[in-house]
Design a protein around this motif. Structure first.
Motif, short mmCIF file in Angstrom:
data_model
loop_
_atom_site.label_atom_id
_atom_site.label_comp_id
_atom_site.label_asym_id
_atom_site.label_seq_id
_atom_site.Cartn_x
_atom_site.Cartn_y
_atom_site.Cartn_z
N UNK A 149 20.42 -5.69 -5.26
CA UNK A 149 20.08 -4.96 -6.25
C UNK A 149 18.48 -5.24 -6.45
N UNK A 150 18.05 -6.33 -6.03
CA UNK A 150 16.43 -6.53 -6.36
C UNK A 150 15.81 -5.85 -5.29
N UNK A 151 16.06 -5.86 -4.04
CA UNK A 151 15.55 -5.25 -2.87
C UNK A 151 15.41 -3.66 -3.45
N UNK A 152 16.58 -3.00 -4.03
CA UNK A 152 16.58 -1.61 -4.30
C UNK A 152 15.76 -1.39 -5.35
N UNK A 153 15.56 -2.33 -6.23
CA UNK A 153 14.57 -2.33 -7.46
C UNK A 153 13.25 -2.38 -6.96
N UNK A 154 13.00 -3.27 -5.83
CA UNK A 154 11.58 -3.15 -5.07
C UNK A 154 11.08 -1.83 -4.84
N UNK A 155 12.07 -1.07 -3.98
CA UNK A 155 11.74 0.15 -3.37
C UNK A 155 11.66 1.31 -4.69
N UNK A 156 12.49 1.19 -5.81
CA UNK A 156 12.39 1.89 -6.73
C UNK A 156 11.18 1.89 -7.48
N UNK A 157 10.76 0.61 -7.62
CA UNK A 157 9.53 0.38 -8.46
C UNK A 157 8.28 0.71 -7.75
N UNK A 158 8.19 0.64 -6.36
CA UNK A 158 7.05 1.13 -5.49
C UNK A 158 6.98 2.76 -5.67
N UNK A 159 8.25 3.08 -5.85
CA UNK A 159 8.39 4.91 -5.86
C UNK A 159 7.81 5.21 -7.04
N UNK A 160 8.22 4.59 -8.09
CA UNK A 160 8.07 5.12 -9.54
C UNK A 160 6.55 5.01 -10.03
N UNK A 161 5.85 3.85 -9.31
CA UNK A 161 4.66 3.66 -9.96
C UNK A 161 3.39 4.00 -8.67
N UNK A 162 2.85 5.38 -8.82
CA UNK A 162 2.00 5.56 -7.82
C UNK A 162 0.64 4.58 -8.03
N UNK A 163 -0.15 4.69 -6.66
CA UNK A 163 -1.35 4.11 -6.76
C UNK A 163 -2.25 4.52 -7.35
N UNK A 164 -2.98 3.95 -8.10
CA UNK A 164 -4.29 4.47 -9.18
C UNK A 164 -5.15 5.01 -8.16
N UNK A 165 -6.05 6.11 -8.77
CA UNK A 165 -7.08 6.59 -7.69
C UNK A 165 -8.06 5.44 -7.38
N UNK A 166 -8.33 5.34 -5.95
CA UNK A 166 -9.18 4.17 -5.52
C UNK A 166 -10.73 4.50 -5.94
#
Length: 522
Positions: free
Chosen positions: A184-201
């Motif tokens: 479940x935690x690994x899935x949440x890591x993947x989901x968190x990265x997908x749901x939080x886009x990188x801010x403009x550099x």
């Protein structure tokens, strides 16, 4: 199977969507096209794998049988092993890749007992960058290159975010979730990265590369601080760097970075020098450093061949002495400008009577908060003083009793703390350490003190010299010092020594590279 699914789910976050990709099967490394067809296959049992695009398609894995860390490349539907390195001493639990802003490739090898390593992969070389503390028994990891963050899943605890930039260590817990199992935690890591886009550099300053570095100072922690350059009177390459080890004393280095002398004079913080001073009909080269335990100054003489000796200890009226700079006065002697953490800045005139040295008070000014770095502009009779939180002040030395003027405010390109200052007289430029942004700002030394540009000092992988961060003191010389320093040299303190990790040191940068970076950016 779970590890394979996680690898595929996070591939887009790591290196972008790709036509071909590496896939780690149970007994083989495979290259697949976008339709899932196997283009190439190599039999191997591997435990961990991550991949990146950029300079072709790359993958790093660990051989489950030998423990080797291997680098693989793919192109035109084929793959080949590009490099292999012996098994690390730690038991690798996860590995993940990171491509830094310079385009250099790093690998994080995460151990199951909370001790991990970061390597820089440069062709066939794997250069140790640092050891770092990481979560126990991580179940997954991923680096988002654009923001320079390493994400790690720790079962029973949550998701951690750590800086992937070894020059800026730090960590934070993103999501506490002690009840989650590994899947479940690994899935949440993947989901968190997908749901939080990188801010403009943010726009990054141009970079220059160091071509030399000194030996590390003797102790770990915040020890190295401030350099001053002594120019040999006839042989530029034989010039020296005097540098403070603020826990022990004064080190003297050659331009090759090797220590020539060490004077155990105690906790000296900053140092500055002038050459060809007139005293008693003689020409002397003198250096002055602040001695914090004594709230005073240490005076050094430098012989024509570069031998440094202590000449005197001089008292001051300061309580918590900190920074210092020196300048030639109208008599051809030396004026010394030490400062205190309470904001006071003194002007002292160095006098010699026989073999006795004295520092006579000339003037005193006060800033609102802590200064440290300063530099004397002899040609224009000015003193520039860095106030760490606010910017740079200028004091008119030609007008007794004048008050300092804030001529450069902290802001774009200059992020507190404001630290080291140095002047290039030929260019008429003031170089200032912007410690909060790991960079340097360049200004005109005349009104309106316009900002000419900024630059940062990055990793020179070919010479195995790490980049520079959190610089305290710096100095520059426009003299012809030979080799890469024929147009002068910039010497800076490095707050974090990497490649490999160790006590702090000082880096050398050709002045020609600084000029090119500043002038190109305009």
């Amino acid at each position: 199977m779970r590890r394979l699914l996680l690898t595929l789910a996070l591939a887009a976050c790591a290196g972008g969507v790709q036509a071909d990709r590496f896939v780690l099967a149970k007994t083989a490394l495979e290259l697949h096209d976008d339709a899932g067809r196997v283009l190439a296959r190599h039999a191997i049992r591997a435990k961990h794998m991550d991949q990146r695009s950029g300079d072709g398609l790359l993958a790093v894995l660990q051989d489950a049988d030998s423990g080797q860390i291997q680098l693989w490349r793919a192109s035109a539907g084929r793959m080949s092993r590009a490099a292999a390195w012996p098994a690390p001493a730690l038991e690798v639990e996860q590995l993940c890749l990171y491509r830094d802003p310079q385009g250099l490739l790093h690998v994080f090898l995460l151990g199951n007992e909370g001790l991990s390593e970061q390597w820089l992969l440069d062709g066939a070389r794997a250069l140790p960058v640092q050891r770092l503390a990481t979560p126990l028994a991580p179940s997954a990891c991923r680096v988002r290159d654009e923001e320079g963050m390493l994400y790690v899943a720790e079962p029973g605890v949550g998701l951690w975010a750590l800086s992937a930039n070894a020059e800026r260590p730090g960590r934070r817990l993103l999501l506490a979730d002690a009840a989650s199992g590994e899947k479940a935690l690994n899935a949440r890591l993947a989901a968190w990265l997908a749901e939080h886009p990188v801010a403009a550099p943010q726009v990054q300053p141009p970079v220059v590369l160091p071509t030399g570095q000194t030996q590390p100072v003797r102790e770990a922690g915040d020890a190295a601080d401030d350099p001053a350059i002594w120019v040999h009177p006839s042989r530029g390459p034989s010039s020296l760097i005097l540098a403070t080890d603020k826990k022990r004393g004064l080190a003297v280095y050659g331009l090759d970075g090797k220590e020539r002398q060490f004077l155990p004079v105690g906790r000296i913080n900053n140092v500055d020098l002038r050459q060809g001073l007139s005293y008693g009909g003689r020409k002397l080269d003198l250096a002055v450093a602040t001695q914090r335990d004594e709230a005073g100054l240490v005076l050094f003489g430098i012989s024509p061949v570069g031998r440094v000796t202590e000449l005197a200890r001089l008292k001051t009226s300061l309580d918590d002495i900190y920074g210092v700079c020196v300048g030639r006065n109208a008599e051809g002697g030396l004026d010394v400008f030490p400062n205190d953490k309470d904001g006071r800045v003194l002007q002292l005139r160095l006098k010699q009577q026989g073999k006795t040295w004295q520092a006579e008070p000339v003037a005193e000014v006060r800033l609102a908060s802590q200064p440290e770095g300063c530099v004397v502009d002899e040609a224009n009779q000015g003193l520039f003083i860095g106030e760490e939180k606010r910017g740079v002040w200028r004091l008119d030395l030609a007008t007794p009793g004048s008050t300092p003027q804030l001529v450069i405010q902290a802001g774009p390109g200059l992020t507190p703390d404001v630290e080291g200052l140095a002047i290039h007289p030929g260019r008429g430029w003031l170089v200032v350490s912007s410690q909060g942004s790991d960079s340097y700002a360049v200004y005109d030394i005349r009104p309106p003190f316009a900002q000419r540009g900024t630059f940062a000092i990055a990793t020179n992988a070919a010479l195995s010299i790490d980049g520079v961060s959190e610089t305290d003191g710096l100095d520059l010389s426009p003299a012809n010092l030979g080799g890469p320093y024929a147009d002068g040299v910039l010497v800076v303190q490095d707050g974090h020594k990497r490649l490999p990790h160790g006590p702090q040191n000082f880096k050398l940068v050709p002045w020609s590279a600084v000029e090119k970076a500043v002038l190109t950016r305009r």
